[in-house]
Design an enzyme around this catalytic site. Structure first.
Site, PDB file in Angstrom:
ATOM      1  N   TYR A 184      -5.853   7.208  14.284  1.00 33.77           N
ATOM      2  CA  TYR A 184      -6.647   7.317  13.004  1.00 33.77           C
ATOM      3  C   TYR A 184      -7.917   7.416  13.267  1.00 33.77           C
ATOM      4  O   TYR A 184      -8.452   8.409  12.758  1.00 33.77           O
ATOM      5  CB  TYR A 184      -6.479   5.739  12.024  1.00 33.77           C
ATOM      6  N   GLU A 187      -9.262   1.783  -0.092  1.00 32.64           N
ATOM      7  CA  GLU A 187     -10.446   0.847   0.343  1.00 32.64           C
ATOM      8  C   GLU A 187     -10.740  -0.362  -0.668  1.00 32.64           C
ATOM      9  O   GLU A 187     -11.205  -1.343  -0.324  1.00 32.64           O
ATOM     10  CB  GLU A 187     -11.732   1.952   0.235  1.00 32.64           C
ATOM     11  N   TRP A 194      -8.884  -3.667   7.650  1.00 36.47           N
ATOM     12  CA  TRP A 194      -8.216  -2.326   7.400  1.00 36.47           C
ATOM     13  C   TRP A 194      -7.104  -2.206   8.154  1.00 36.47           C
ATOM     14  O   TRP A 194      -6.157  -1.388   7.808  1.00 36.47           O
ATOM     15  CB  TRP A 194      -9.447  -1.114   8.050  1.00 36.47           C
TER      16      TRP A 194
END
Length: 224
Positions: free
Chosen positions: A28, A50, A58
């Site tokens: 990522y 988000e 996350w």
């Protein structure tokens, strides 16, 4: 630049320290984080994810991302905008996602607000790029969690009826989608992210209503 398939650099490179905190973070960090995006679906997906991250990590969201995509019609805005109360109840039973009624309902309603925004603005990309801060407005990388630009974007979205888009959420969105380059100064990915940001702006894809993302994949950086 959707799900880039470039070779993952080896561990000898200097990277942002957080990229080694979990196995999922490396690819990522190296192939998505901070690279500019002009595709409305990807931008909308990121705003939604988000929002789901609010109060969570996350990593939790990233490991469930494919489940979220399957559950929310690939974050296709018109499809998601047609979800009903029955879909909400179905999603609340889906153990593969974050089962938070408020966030689920907000995601569906945000799709409807996104349709309205697309009708007025032409594209979500054009809208969010208007909030891209000038270089002189940026703080040192990874030193803040909000900014004047993220506050402005948050307020603008909330005025349009969006939910779960506070300034911390919009700042994380801006970091991820290349509206700012928040890679550490000595991170091996920072220069490539900046190169793509510059090319993206010069090509006219920044804020011109385009809905396609044509950014080139990031090559594997050389070892430092």
């Amino acid at each position: 630049m959707d799900e880039m398939t470039v070779p993952t650099p080896g561990p000898e490179l200097s990277r942002c320290s957080w990229s080694g905190a979990a196995p999922e973070f490396l690819a990522y960090h190296d192939t998505e984080r901070g690279f500019p995006v002009g595709d409305d679906r990807r931008l909308f997906e990121k705003l939604c994810l988000e929002g789901f991250q609010s109060g969570l990590s996350w990593r939790t969201i990233l490991t469930k991302r494919e489940n979220f995509r399957a559950a929310f019609a690939g974050f296709d805005i018109p499809s998601l905008a047609r979800f009903t109360a029955r879909d909400v109840e179905r999603l609340l039973q889906d153990a593969g996602i974050v089962r938070h009624r408020g966030k689920i309902e907000a995601t569906i309603d945000n799709a409807r607000r996104a349709e309205e925004l697309l009708e007025r603005e032409g594209s979500l990309a054009a809208f969010v790029r208007r909030h891209e801060p000038a270089p002189t407005e940026l703080s040192e990388p990874q030193t803040v969690s909000t900014s004047a630009a993220s506050v402005a974007l948050s307020k603008d979205l909330k005025r349009k009826g969006w939910a779960f888009v506070g300034p911390t959420t919009t700042f994380a969105f801006m970091q991820a989608m290349g509206l700012i380059n928040d890679h550490a100064v000595k991170c091996a990915i920072r220069l490539e992210a900046e190169r793509q940001r510059t090319a993206f702006t010069r090509s006219g894809r920044s804020g011109n209503g385009v809905t396609g993302d044509h950014s080139a994949p990031a090559p594997a950086p050389k070892a430092l």
